[in-house]
Design a protein around this motif. Sequence first.
Motif, PDB file in Angstrom:
ATOM      1  N   PHE A 196     -24.821  11.663  45.944  1.00 46.50           N
ATOM      2  CA  PHE A 196     -26.266  11.647  46.142  1.00 46.50           C
ATOM      3  C   PHE A 196     -26.642  12.478  47.358  1.00 46.50           C
ATOM      4  O   PHE A 196     -25.917  12.506  48.348  1.00 46.50           O
ATOM      5  CB  PHE A 196     -26.776  10.218  46.335  1.00 46.50           C
ATOM      6  N   ALA A 204     -25.534   7.796  44.234  1.00 45.92           N
ATOM      7  CA  ALA A 204     -26.375   7.950  43.048  1.00 45.92           C
ATOM      8  C   ALA A 204     -26.215   6.779  42.106  1.00 45.92           C
ATOM      9  O   ALA A 204     -27.148   6.382  41.422  1.00 45.92           O
ATOM     10  CB  ALA A 204     -26.022   9.240  42.325  1.00 45.92           C
ATOM     11  N   VAL A 227     -25.032   7.817  37.515  1.00 50.98           N
ATOM     12  CA  VAL A 227     -25.114   9.272  37.532  1.00 50.98           C
ATOM     13  C   VAL A 227     -24.254   9.825  38.649  1.00 50.98           C
ATOM     14  O   VAL A 227     -24.314   9.353  39.788  1.00 50.98           O
ATOM     15  CB  VAL A 227     -26.572   9.742  37.711  1.00 50.98           C
ATOM     16  N   THR A 228     -23.459  10.855  38.342  1.00 57.16           N
ATOM     17  CA  THR A 228     -22.680  11.579  39.348  1.00 57.16           C
ATOM     18  C   THR A 228     -22.852  13.072  39.101  1.00 57.16           C
ATOM     19  O   THR A 228     -23.210  13.499  37.994  1.00 57.16           O
ATOM     20  CB  THR A 228     -21.183  11.220  39.280  1.00 57.16           C
ATOM     21  N   ALA A 229     -22.607  13.879  40.131  1.00 55.64           N
ATOM     22  CA  ALA A 229     -22.726  15.336  40.017  1.00 55.64           C
ATOM     23  C   ALA A 229     -21.882  15.987  41.104  1.00 55.64           C
ATOM     24  O   ALA A 229     -21.705  15.429  42.186  1.00 55.64           O
ATOM     25  CB  ALA A 229     -24.188  15.773  40.135  1.00 55.64           C
ATOM     26  N   ILE A 272     -27.380  15.585  44.173  1.00 55.88           N
ATOM     27  CA  ILE A 272     -28.477  14.946  43.466  1.00 55.88           C
ATOM     28  C   ILE A 272     -29.710  14.979  44.363  1.00 55.88           C
ATOM     29  O   ILE A 272     -29.655  14.602  45.530  1.00 55.88           O
ATOM     30  CB  ILE A 272     -28.131  13.494  43.080  1.00 55.88           C
ATOM     31  N   TRP A 328     -33.842  14.082  45.015  1.00 53.74           N
ATOM     32  CA  TRP A 328     -34.965  13.227  44.658  1.00 53.74           C
ATOM     33  C   TRP A 328     -36.265  13.923  45.051  1.00 53.74           C
ATOM     34  O   TRP A 328     -36.489  14.230  46.219  1.00 53.74           O
ATOM     35  CB  TRP A 328     -34.863  11.882  45.382  1.00 53.74           C
ATOM     36  N   ALA A 354     -29.769  15.983  39.025  1.00 52.76           N
ATOM     37  CA  ALA A 354     -28.340  16.055  39.318  1.00 52.76           C
ATOM     38  C   ALA A 354     -27.812  17.391  38.823  1.00 52.76           C
ATOM     39  O   ALA A 354     -28.062  17.771  37.671  1.00 52.76           O
ATOM     40  CB  ALA A 354     -27.599  14.907  38.641  1.00 52.76           C
ATOM     41  N   ARG A 355     -27.073  18.100  39.664  1.00 51.63           N
ATOM     42  CA  ARG A 355     -26.604  19.442  39.318  1.00 51.63           C
ATOM     43  C   ARG A 355     -25.080  19.543  39.445  1.00 51.63           C
ATOM     44  O   ARG A 355     -24.485  18.945  40.325  1.00 51.63           O
ATOM     45  CB  ARG A 355     -27.244  20.481  40.244  1.00 51.63           C
ATOM     46  N   ALA A 370     -22.882  17.391  35.861  1.00 46.65           N
ATOM     47  CA  ALA A 370     -23.627  16.137  35.961  1.00 46.65           C
ATOM     48  C   ALA A 370     -23.251  15.196  34.824  1.00 46.65           C
ATOM     49  O   ALA A 370     -23.021  15.620  33.685  1.00 46.65           O
ATOM     50  CB  ALA A 370     -25.126  16.425  35.931  1.00 46.65           C
ATOM     51  N   ARG A 418     -26.878  20.255  34.151  1.00 54.35           N
ATOM     52  CA  ARG A 418     -27.948  19.666  34.956  1.00 54.35           C
ATOM     53  C   ARG A 418     -28.573  18.502  34.213  1.00 54.35           C
ATOM     54  O   ARG A 418     -28.805  18.576  33.000  1.00 54.35           O
ATOM     55  CB  ARG A 418     -29.024  20.710  35.272  1.00 54.35           C
TER      56      ARG A 418
END
Length: 344
Positions: free
Chosen positions: A4, A14, A43-45, A49, A51, A60-61, A64, A77
Motif C-alpha cells: 500500500f 492494502a 489486494v496486492t501490487a 497502491i 488512494w 493498484a499497479r 495487481a 492495473r
Amino acid sequence: MTFFRWGRQGGLPAVALLAALAVAPQAARAQQLDLTQGGPVEVTASDGIEWRQQEQVVIARGSARAVRGGVTLTADRLIARYRPRAGAPAASANGSQGDTPMSGGEIWRLEAEGNVRIDSATDHAEGDRAVYDMDQAVMVLTGRALKLTTPQNVLTSRDSMEYWPGKRMAVARGAAVVVTADQRRIAADTLVGYFRDQGAAGASPAPAPGPAAQPARNPVTGQPATPGQGSQLDRVEAFGNVEIRTTGEVVRGDRGVYSETTGMSRLLGGVRITRGDNQLNGQEAIVNMRSGVARLVSTPGQRVQGLIIPQQGQQALQPQGQSQGQPQAQPNQQQQNQGGARPR
C-alpha cells in the motif's frame, strides 16, 4: 511487493484497507469467477497502491491481484471505485477525522486492465479488460482472445464475454464458439450458456463403474476443485449464423439450442445439413451431438430439399428408416422430398 502507498498515511497494508472497504451486505455464496459477492477483497501490487480520495478510487499497479472468496483476479492495473455504504456517514471532503476508504465505504465497481486473468478452483477466464459491476452482479470481459475455460467446455468470442453469476449464465458475443470435452463444436454470432452446480438436480447421471474418476481441476493451475463449488454447462442457446460440427456433418441454421444433459441440439430457420458434397435444406433439424447423426425434420407447409451426389449419397444421406443394406433407387442430381419425408 508493495502492499500500500498513499500520500499522507503510508504504511497501512492494502489487505487491511480493502478488506473493510469491500464487505458486501449479503453473505458469500460460492460461485465460479464471482467477485460481486462475499467477504473481504484482498489486494496486492508490485508497483504500489494509490488512494485518490476526491475521486473515491483506489488504484493498484504492477502485477495487481485481487482475491475474494476463492476467486483470484490478476492484471497489470486494478481500479476499485468505492462509495459510502448505506447507513454510514460519508467521508468529509477535506479528509479530516482520519477518513480512509475504510470509513463506511464499499466497492461498487472493480476494473482490471492489461493481461487480465480470472481463476477459481475449476474455471479460468482471460482477456484484455474486465469490469465487475457489483450492483448488477455481472462481469464483462473485453479485448482480444477472450476465453472462458471449464473442465468440460471452452468458450471463446471476439467482441465481449459476460458472466452473470446470480443467473448462472455466460454470454459470448461476436464469432462465439463453444467446444465440448469430446470436441463437439457450436458456433454462432451470440452464444448464451446456462450452468448448474455439480450435483444439483437434473445433473448428468454418474458414469458407469470403471477406473477411479479424477477430481475436477482448474484448467490453468491444475489445482483440484473444492467440493460443491464446481458447476457445469446445462444448455447453450445460439443466435445468428449457427453452425454445429460433428465428426461427419456440418449443420447450419439461424438459431438453435443445445442440451448438455441429453447431447441433443435443435436448429431452426434456414437449416442446411452438409456431409461431403451432399446437402439437405429445410427449416428444422435435430442433431445428436454424441452420435454425430443429424436429422432434418419436415414442417407442415414447408418443403424439404436435398442435393445428393452419386457415389456419396448411399452412405452420406439416407431417408429415415432405411438402412444402408436395403436397396435404394439411384438418386438424381437434384432430389426433393416433400410431406412427411425425413431424410437424415
